[in-house]
Design a protein around this motif. Structure first.
Motif, PDB file in Angstrom:
ATOM      1  N   THR A 160      45.411  37.956  36.763  1.00  0.00           N
ATOM      2  CA  THR A 160      45.361  39.307  36.219  1.00  0.00           C
ATOM      3  C   THR A 160      44.364  40.144  37.015  1.00  0.00           C
ATOM      4  O   THR A 160      43.387  39.619  37.565  1.00  0.00           O
ATOM      5  CB  THR A 160      44.955  39.291  34.731  1.00  0.00           C
ATOM      6  OG1 THR A 160      43.710  38.598  34.590  1.00  0.00           O
ATOM      7  CG2 THR A 160      46.013  38.598  33.891  1.00  0.00           C
ATOM      8  N   TYR A 161      44.611  41.434  37.027  1.00  0.00           N
ATOM      9  CA  TYR A 161      43.801  42.366  37.819  1.00  0.00           C
ATOM     10  C   TYR A 161      43.369  43.527  36.938  1.00  0.00           C
ATOM     11  O   TYR A 161      43.930  43.772  35.865  1.00  0.00           O
ATOM     12  CB  TYR A 161      44.601  42.874  39.025  1.00  0.00           C
ATOM     13  CG  TYR A 161      45.157  41.770  39.882  1.00  0.00           C
ATOM     14  CD1 TYR A 161      44.397  41.199  40.894  1.00  0.00           C
ATOM     15  CD2 TYR A 161      46.446  41.288  39.681  1.00  0.00           C
ATOM     16  CE1 TYR A 161      44.899  40.176  41.678  1.00  0.00           C
ATOM     17  CE2 TYR A 161      46.965  40.259  40.450  1.00  0.00           C
ATOM     18  CZ  TYR A 161      46.188  39.710  41.454  1.00  0.00           C
ATOM     19  OH  TYR A 161      46.688  38.684  42.217  1.00  0.00           O
ATOM     20  N   ARG A 162      42.374  44.243  37.414  1.00  0.00           N
ATOM     21  CA  ARG A 162      41.939  45.427  36.683  1.00  0.00           C
ATOM     22  C   ARG A 162      43.061  46.459  36.623  1.00  0.00           C
ATOM     23  O   ARG A 162      43.856  46.592  37.552  1.00  0.00           O
ATOM     24  CB  ARG A 162      40.704  46.047  37.349  1.00  0.00           C
ATOM     25  CG  ARG A 162      39.463  45.160  37.275  1.00  0.00           C
ATOM     26  CD  ARG A 162      38.296  45.800  38.009  1.00  0.00           C
ATOM     27  NE  ARG A 162      37.100  44.977  37.960  1.00  0.00           N
ATOM     28  CZ  ARG A 162      36.185  45.040  37.006  1.00  0.00           C
ATOM     29  NH1 ARG A 162      36.315  45.916  36.026  1.00  0.00           N
ATOM     30  NH2 ARG A 162      35.128  44.257  37.039  1.00  0.00           N
ATOM     31  N   ASN A 202      37.341  35.219  29.422  1.00  0.00           N
ATOM     32  CA  ASN A 202      38.773  35.345  29.185  1.00  0.00           C
ATOM     33  C   ASN A 202      39.453  36.251  30.202  1.00  0.00           C
ATOM     34  O   ASN A 202      40.678  36.406  30.187  1.00  0.00           O
ATOM     35  CB  ASN A 202      39.022  35.884  27.762  1.00  0.00           C
ATOM     36  CG  ASN A 202      40.445  35.718  27.320  1.00  0.00           C
ATOM     37  OD1 ASN A 202      41.066  34.685  27.558  1.00  0.00           O
ATOM     38  ND2 ASN A 202      40.990  36.748  26.679  1.00  0.00           N
ATOM     39  N   GLY A 203      38.686  36.887  31.071  1.00  0.00           N
ATOM     40  CA  GLY A 203      39.261  37.766  32.081  1.00  0.00           C
ATOM     41  C   GLY A 203      39.476  39.188  31.616  1.00  0.00           C
ATOM     42  O   GLY A 203      40.198  39.955  32.263  1.00  0.00           O
ATOM     43  N   THR A 218      35.930  31.093  43.587  1.00  0.00           N
ATOM     44  CA  THR A 218      36.088  31.592  44.956  1.00  0.00           C
ATOM     45  C   THR A 218      37.516  32.060  45.200  1.00  0.00           C
ATOM     46  O   THR A 218      37.744  33.096  45.830  1.00  0.00           O
ATOM     47  CB  THR A 218      35.713  30.492  45.962  1.00  0.00           C
ATOM     48  OG1 THR A 218      34.372  30.061  45.704  1.00  0.00           O
ATOM     49  CG2 THR A 218      35.821  31.002  47.384  1.00  0.00           C
ATOM     50  N   VAL A 219      38.484  31.299  44.692  1.00  0.00           N
ATOM     51  CA  VAL A 219      39.888  31.706  44.813  1.00  0.00           C
ATOM     52  C   VAL A 219      40.116  33.039  44.097  1.00  0.00           C
ATOM     53  O   VAL A 219      40.773  33.949  44.625  1.00  0.00           O
ATOM     54  CB  VAL A 219      40.817  30.619  44.243  1.00  0.00           C
ATOM     55  CG1 VAL A 219      42.264  31.118  44.180  1.00  0.00           C
ATOM     56  CG2 VAL A 219      40.731  29.356  45.082  1.00  0.00           C
ATOM     57  N   ALA A 220      39.568  33.170  42.877  1.00  0.00           N
ATOM     58  CA  ALA A 220      39.743  34.415  42.120  1.00  0.00           C
ATOM     59  C   ALA A 220      39.081  35.598  42.832  1.00  0.00           C
ATOM     60  O   ALA A 220      39.616  36.719  42.825  1.00  0.00           O
ATOM     61  CB  ALA A 220      39.166  34.250  40.717  1.00  0.00           C
ATOM     62  N   ALA A 277      40.843  39.052  41.423  1.00  0.00           N
ATOM     63  CA  ALA A 277      41.386  38.965  40.072  1.00  0.00           C
ATOM     64  C   ALA A 277      40.266  39.054  39.044  1.00  0.00           C
ATOM     65  O   ALA A 277      39.083  38.819  39.349  1.00  0.00           O
ATOM     66  CB  ALA A 277      42.148  37.647  39.901  1.00  0.00           C
ATOM     67  N   THR A 278      40.632  39.387  37.806  1.00  0.00           N
ATOM     68  CA  THR A 278      39.629  39.497  36.745  1.00  0.00           C
ATOM     69  C   THR A 278      39.106  38.134  36.318  1.00  0.00           C
ATOM     70  O   THR A 278      38.107  38.058  35.601  1.00  0.00           O
ATOM     71  CB  THR A 278      40.219  40.211  35.518  1.00  0.00           C
ATOM     72  OG1 THR A 278      41.358  39.472  35.040  1.00  0.00           O
ATOM     73  CG2 THR A 278      40.661  41.620  35.875  1.00  0.00           C
TER      74      THR A 278
END
Length: 595
Positions: free
Chosen positions: A53-55, A79-80, A385-387, A392-393
């Motif tokens: 998920t993204y902003r 929870n992002g 690091t991947v996120a 991503a959030t």
């Protein structure tokens, strides 16, 4: 991003603070006509990839005049969630028809960005007075006039809100788009600039649903008759497994044990010099301390802590803390309860290590603290690091990482040490009904199916078969968009899992001792925890056969975090299996006369 005052209080007041929810700007959720009701845009992302998920404003939506970030609790960040003020204004009881948000000229790059999002089936999530709102960004249509393999992409430019109210409370909200209305969408198939008028409309409706029950509709999906039928089938399946297993133990194992007791009693009365056979023959070795006893004690400590953690989570769930869309409550509870129960791990590990006559208790405590947290920390570093690379959030802000580190440094570690000191000073002795000989007996050659791996496969299959139906609903909730609320049924399944794990471990331990194999300590732990390996095998099946998740980030998050969860189950159920086996072994050797 730092903790608010509520997050600091939660460290001391566990049950009350976990039950606290993030409130809207209106503290009592009451409004007057034309009052501004808070609406926050949260995130966007591919519908099939819940972790990716993204902003909201990472996509070129219309920005409001003043973008306001909502302060979030620790659990929400984990929870992002990244809530910011939305571009729509939904005043209380004010209907609107085609209200203009903004006129925007999308550049070729922005069109490509939206087209990529529509192609991946992006959805958006907002919160209106703490009520969730979802919708899709656009739709894909097969172009029948040209190559059948080509598609047309449409971006929804008009959004309609249906809102229900009861007196001065907002009760329900839904967002929809007119998929068949050409005026409500814009074609973004081609790489060219597009002029778009983003608009929205609002319709208010009266309802008699009370404010206290406005969240009930989100839990109805898991309580529908056909879902309940499947859940109860799962419980019946589990109960049948337990009955079969207990029946097996009652009719076979207990009868064999009774015959053994009679046989050994007769041997003592008739022929003192008769050679002993079976599990009595190894009475001088069965309580010989296991290899790597520091690691064994640390595993028991971590398993005990995780067991208490799961029990507390179930208590909070059953009393209604984790109702639908109580954002971040579960993650907050996991962090806080794990921190506060670390003393249990320290006490259990140090106490058992002392019973095994271990001397280096400091190293044992360090091993206890790192046995579960170490792999979890390394896994988090990689996935975070991947996120970050994906922007991503799911990537935690630096401030949140500092807060988690402080909780570990100021709460988890001190309690672990205090528990370890208490365990070291408990002066408990290992209660062995038989004296251990100076030199161990040689274990006779055994067939291949009595080795560790086949025994683990046998031990893990029955407990897994008792829970696998319920696993699908858990996975669909955690790694999908379903809502799970029937915690009472899940708790029953958990109790059945513990019973089956204990019984099958006891049965296999008896057969191991009857074959004169006295190295049962690690075997009972591994057999009890083997269900965790079966659950991870189910992860492979669920990912490739039951879900549509894809992409490197989602794949790494799914298998990475599920590896930590299954490892936790391995430690917890391994502890349950060993404790049951230890109780059984002590009982049978107390029942006979051992020289």
């Amino acid at each position: 991003m730092v903790l608010r005052r509520w997050d600091l209080v939660v460290l001391g007041l566990l049950l009350s603070t976990v039950a606290t929810v993030v409130k809207s700007d209106a503290s009592d959720h009451t409004y007057k006509p034309k009052d501004q009701v808070p609406l926050y845009a949260n995130k966007v992302g591919p519908f099939q990839n819940p972790s990716e998920t993204y902003r909201f404003f990472d996509l070129p939506f219309c920005l409001p005049a003043h973008v306001k970030e909502k302060k979030e609790a620790l659990g929400e960040v984990l929870n992002g969630d990244r809530l910011v003020s939305a571009p729509y204004k939904l005043e209380f009881l004010v209907d609107k028809d085609s209200e203009l948000v903004c006129k925007k000229q999308l550049t070729m790059d922005e069109v490509a960005q939206f087209r990529k999002a529509v192609a991946k089936d992006y959805y958006f999530e907002m919160y209106y007075d703490d009520l969730p709102v979802w919708g899709f960004l656009g739709r894909v249509e097969k172009d029948g006039k040209s190559d059948p393999g080509e598609h047309k992409y449409y971006l929804f430019k008009h959004l309609h809100f249906d809102i229900s109210y009861n007196k001065d409370h907002v009760i329900e909200i839904g967002a929809r788009t007119e998929r068949n209305d050409p005026n409500a969408q814009v074609d973004i198939t081609e790489d060219k600039g597009v002029d778009v008028d983003f608009t929205y409309s609002v319709k208010w409706r009266d309802t008699d649903i009370p404010f206290e029950k406005r969240m009930d509709k989100y839990s109805h999906s898991s309580s529908l008759p056909h879902h309940l039928e499947i859940h109860w089938f799962s419980i019946i399946n589990s109960c049948v497994t337990v009955l079969l297993l207990t029946g097996f133990l009652a009719t076979i194992l207990m009868r064999v044990l009774k015959n053994d007791f009679v046989k050994y009693a007769n041997d003592e009365d008739t022929a003192d010099d008769q050679e002993e056979t079976g599990w009595k023959y190894i009475h001088g070795d069965v309580f010989r301390y296991p290899k790597y006893k520091s690691l064994f004690a640390a595993a028991l400590g971590c398993g005990s802590q995780l067991f208490i953690l799961v029990v507390f989570i179930f208590i909070l769930a059953i009393v209604g803390v984790f109702y639908p869309y109580n954002r971040g409550a579960l993650f907050t509870a996991l962090v806080v309860i794990y921190a506060l129960t670390s003393g249990i791990a320290g006490y259990t590990a140090a106490s058992f290590y002392g019973q095994l006559e271990g001397k280096n208790w400091v190293r044992n405590l360090l091993l206890t603290g790192a046995l579960f947290c170490g792999p979890l920390f390394l896994n988090f570093c990689f996935l975070n690091t991947v996120a970050i690379a994906y922007r991503a959030t799911a990537a935690l802000p630096f401030g949140t990482i500092v807060v988690i580190f402080l909780i570990w440094a100021l709460v988890t570690s001190p309690l672990l040490v205090l528990g370890g000191i208490a365990g070291k000073n408990s002066k408990a002795e290992f209660q062995a009904p038989c004296r251990t000989t100076k030199y161990p007996r040689e274990i006779p050659p055994l067939p291949w199916y009595r080795s560790t791996l086949p025994q683990m496969a046998m031990a893990g299959f029955l407990p897994f078969s008792a829970i696998y139906i319920e696993l699908y609903y858990i996975f669909a909730s955690v790694w999908g968009h379903r809502i799970y609320t029937i915690y009472s049924i899940l708790f029953i399944v958990f109790i059945i899992l513990l019973i089956v794990t204990a019984f099958i471990t006891v049965a296999l331990t008896y057969f191991q001792l009857a074959a004169e194999d006295h190295e049962w300590w690690w075997r009972s732990f591994l057999c009890g925890g083997s269900t965790g390996l079966f659950i991870y095998g189910y992860c492979l099946y669920y990912y490739y056969a039951r879900s549509d998740m894809s992409g490197f980030m989602q794949t790494s998050f799914f298998f990475g975090y599920m590896a930590c969860v299954c490892y936790g189950f391995f430690l917890m159920l391994g502890t349950v299996g060993f404790r049951a086996a230890l109780f059984f072994v002590r009982h049978i050797y107390r029942s006979i006369k051992c020289e």
